[in-house]
Scaffold this motif. Sequence first.
Motif, PDB file in Angstrom:
ATOM      1  N   VAL A   1     -49.757   4.287  10.741  1.00 14.83           N
ATOM      2  CA  VAL A   1     -48.953   5.450  11.121  1.00 14.83           C
ATOM      3  C   VAL A   1     -49.412   5.943  12.482  1.00 14.83           C
ATOM      4  O   VAL A   1     -50.506   6.521  12.607  1.00 14.83           O
ATOM      5  CB  VAL A   1     -49.083   6.579  10.090  1.00 14.83           C
ATOM      6  N   PRO A   2     -48.652   5.687  13.545  1.00 18.37           N
ATOM      7  CA  PRO A   2     -49.023   6.203  14.864  1.00 18.37           C
ATOM      8  C   PRO A   2     -48.820   7.717  14.895  1.00 18.37           C
ATOM      9  O   PRO A   2     -47.728   8.191  14.569  1.00 18.37           O
ATOM     10  CB  PRO A   2     -48.059   5.515  15.829  1.00 18.37           C
ATOM     11  N   THR A   3     -49.846   8.455  15.266  1.00 17.30           N
ATOM     12  CA  THR A   3     -49.781   9.911  15.269  1.00 17.30           C
ATOM     13  C   THR A   3     -50.871  10.460  16.179  1.00 17.30           C
ATOM     14  O   THR A   3     -51.957   9.894  16.269  1.00 17.30           O
ATOM     15  CB  THR A   3     -50.007  10.491  13.850  1.00 17.30           C
ATOM     16  N   PRO A   4     -50.572  11.583  16.870  1.00 19.16           N
ATOM     17  CA  PRO A   4     -51.613  12.183  17.713  1.00 19.16           C
ATOM     18  C   PRO A   4     -52.798  12.677  16.891  1.00 19.16           C
ATOM     19  O   PRO A   4     -53.867  12.939  17.430  1.00 19.16           O
ATOM     20  CB  PRO A   4     -50.893  13.346  18.407  1.00 19.16           C
ATOM     21  N   ALA A   5     -52.598  12.773  15.574  1.00 15.03           N
ATOM     22  CA  ALA A   5     -53.680  13.249  14.685  1.00 15.03           C
ATOM     23  C   ALA A   5     -54.513  12.087  14.137  1.00 15.03           C
ATOM     24  O   ALA A   5     -55.333  12.284  13.226  1.00 15.03           O
ATOM     25  CB  ALA A   5     -53.082  14.046  13.534  1.00 15.03           C
TER      26      ALA A   5
ATOM     27  N   GLU B   1     -54.001   6.029  10.074  1.00 14.03           N
ATOM     28  CA  GLU B   1     -53.318   6.848  11.074  1.00 14.03           C
ATOM     29  C   GLU B   1     -54.052   6.637  12.393  1.00 14.03           C
ATOM     30  O   GLU B   1     -55.256   6.861  12.487  1.00 14.03           O
ATOM     31  CB  GLU B   1     -53.338   8.321  10.657  1.00 14.03           C
ATOM     32  N   VAL B   2     -53.332   6.169  13.424  1.00 15.67           N
ATOM     33  CA  VAL B   2     -53.969   5.836  14.700  1.00 15.67           C
ATOM     34  C   VAL B   2     -53.278   6.538  15.861  1.00 15.67           C
ATOM     35  O   VAL B   2     -52.062   6.776  15.832  1.00 15.67           O
ATOM     36  CB  VAL B   2     -53.962   4.312  14.956  1.00 15.67           C
ATOM     37  N   SER B   3     -54.076   6.902  16.859  1.00 12.12           N
ATOM     38  CA  SER B   3     -53.555   7.606  18.038  1.00 12.12           C
ATOM     39  C   SER B   3     -53.824   6.800  19.301  1.00 12.12           C
ATOM     40  O   SER B   3     -54.914   6.272  19.484  1.00 12.12           O
ATOM     41  CB  SER B   3     -54.228   8.979  18.183  1.00 12.12           C
ATOM     42  N   LEU B   4     -52.820   6.737  20.186  1.00 11.88           N
ATOM     43  CA  LEU B   4     -53.003   6.077  21.484  1.00 11.88           C
ATOM     44  C   LEU B   4     -53.718   6.992  22.465  1.00 11.88           C
ATOM     45  O   LEU B   4     -54.309   6.536  23.433  1.00 11.88           O
ATOM     46  CB  LEU B   4     -51.659   5.669  22.077  1.00 11.88           C
ATOM     47  N   GLY B   5     -53.603   8.290  22.241  1.00 12.58           N
ATOM     48  CA  GLY B   5     -54.214   9.190  23.214  1.00 12.58           C
ATOM     49  C   GLY B   5     -53.834  10.628  22.946  1.00 12.58           C
ATOM     50  O   GLY B   5     -52.952  10.908  22.135  1.00 12.58           O
ATOM     51  N   ASP B   6     -54.469  11.518  23.692  1.00 14.81           N
ATOM     52  CA  ASP B   6     -54.286  12.957  23.445  1.00 14.81           C
ATOM     53  C   ASP B   6     -53.134  13.486  24.286  1.00 14.81           C
ATOM     54  O   ASP B   6     -53.335  14.153  25.307  1.00 14.81           O
ATOM     55  CB  ASP B   6     -55.584  13.706  23.758  1.00 14.81           C
ATOM     56  N   TYR B   7     -51.935  13.106  23.887  1.00 13.31           N
ATOM     57  CA  TYR B   7     -50.722  13.619  24.539  1.00 13.31           C
ATOM     58  C   TYR B   7     -49.605  13.563  23.497  1.00 13.31           C
ATOM     59  O   TYR B   7     -49.772  12.954  22.427  1.00 13.31           O
ATOM     60  CB  TYR B   7     -50.350  12.775  25.764  1.00 13.31           C
ATOM     61  N   VAL B   8     -48.488  14.182  23.801  1.00 17.40           N
ATOM     62  CA  VAL B   8     -47.427  14.304  22.801  1.00 17.40           C
ATOM     63  C   VAL B   8     -46.208  13.493  23.231  1.00 17.40           C
ATOM     64  O   VAL B   8     -45.751  13.607  24.364  1.00 17.40           O
ATOM     65  CB  VAL B   8     -47.031  15.785  22.605  1.00 17.40           C
ATOM     66  N   LEU B   9     -45.734  12.640  22.335  1.00 17.26           N
ATOM     67  CA  LEU B   9     -44.551  11.808  22.586  1.00 17.26           C
ATOM     68  C   LEU B   9     -43.395  12.320  21.729  1.00 17.26           C
ATOM     69  O   LEU B   9     -43.578  13.157  20.848  1.00 17.26           O
ATOM     70  CB  LEU B   9     -44.869  10.352  22.233  1.00 17.26           C
ATOM     71  N   PHE B  10     -42.221  11.752  21.945  1.00 17.36           N
ATOM     72  CA  PHE B  10     -41.075  12.118  21.099  1.00 17.36           C
ATOM     73  C   PHE B  10     -41.217  11.499  19.711  1.00 17.36           C
ATOM     74  O   PHE B  10     -40.636  11.962  18.734  1.00 17.36           O
ATOM     75  CB  PHE B  10     -39.773  11.625  21.739  1.00 17.36           C
TER      76      PHE B  10
HETATM   77  N1  LIG Z   1     -49.382  10.878  20.793  1.00 16.69           N
HETATM   78  C1  LIG Z   1     -48.504  10.419  19.789  1.00 16.69           C
HETATM   79  C2  LIG Z   1     -47.372  11.166  19.432  1.00 16.69           C
HETATM   80  O1  LIG Z   1     -47.135  12.364  20.084  1.00 16.69           O
HETATM   81  C3  LIG Z   1     -46.473  10.712  18.462  1.00 16.69           C
HETATM   82  C4  LIG Z   1     -46.715   9.494  17.825  1.00 16.69           C
HETATM   83  C5  LIG Z   1     -47.831   8.714  18.169  1.00 16.69           C
HETATM   84  C6  LIG Z   1     -48.730   9.179  19.137  1.00 16.69           C
HETATM   85  N2  LIG Z   1     -49.887   8.371  19.489  1.00 16.69           N
HETATM   86  O2  LIG Z   1     -50.053   7.256  18.855  1.00 16.69           O
HETATM   87  O3  LIG Z   1     -50.705   8.740  20.365  1.00 16.69           O
END
Ligand SMILES: Nc1c(O)cccc1[N+](=O)[O-]
Length: 239
Positions: free
Chosen positions: A82-86, A130-139
């Motif tokens: 699950v890609p997520t900023p968290a 749950e994995v994050s690419l970085g500390d920013y917000v995407l759509f």
């Molecule tokens: N940063 C972010 C987001 O805002 C929404 C989905 C996934 C990510 N992420 O993987 O970093």
Amino acid sequence: MRVDVVSIFPEYLAPLELSLIGKARGLGILELQVHDLRTWTNDVHRTVDDTPYGGGPGMVMRPEPWGRALDQVATPESTLIVPTPAGEPFTQRVAHELADLPHLIFAPGRYEGIDQRVLDHAATRMNVREVSLGDYVLFGGEVAVLVIVEAITRLLPGVLGNADSLVEESHTGGLLEAPMYTKPAVWREQPVPEILRSGDHGRIARWRRAQAVLRTAERRPDLLAAADLDKRDLDVLNE
Ligand SMILES: Nc1c(O)cccc1[N+](=O)[O-]
């Protein structure tokens, strides 16, 4: 490796048909299928979101479509990504971990995210990361899926023509890669470092290592602390 991606924007994942990922799929190294989450809706408007309990802005992705999607797509060998900023930071180490797994299901969220019960229920029957690419917000998570799938696919045996490429690149061994040069020997009055044209492969390897150590110290001191430095590396830093 098999990969399934469930998204409300399956067309976002079209780049996964191109270039080396497309080649890996054609060679059967990577089996990948993209699904439209709305396949698993059962109302005339094909609704995938609703307002958040507890109030607040935005919408949350409803659990029912996701539950039915995972019921159909998951196997006992699945790992849900699950890609997520968290999430935990997605790093080259995580890419290697995921590249060793038999089946990945990607759940890129939209809006304010996916109802937490989807992840909690999934965790009762498969690994969930749950994995994050970085500390920013995407759509949403779709662009993160493109990045993660590429980072994993290039690690799969048979995808890169020269597996040696994996050895010298950034983040392999904990350091950033050294600067690279090609012809011409002089470009806009800038010469290629003489050592790279010396033919002395031992000196060239030491120069590249020194450049990697210095570049990492300058740009990513956080990586340097975790890198496996030898005495020569420490001498370079103390010069
Ligand atoms: N940063 C972010 C987001 O805002 C929404 C989905 C996934 C990510 N992420 O993987 O970093």
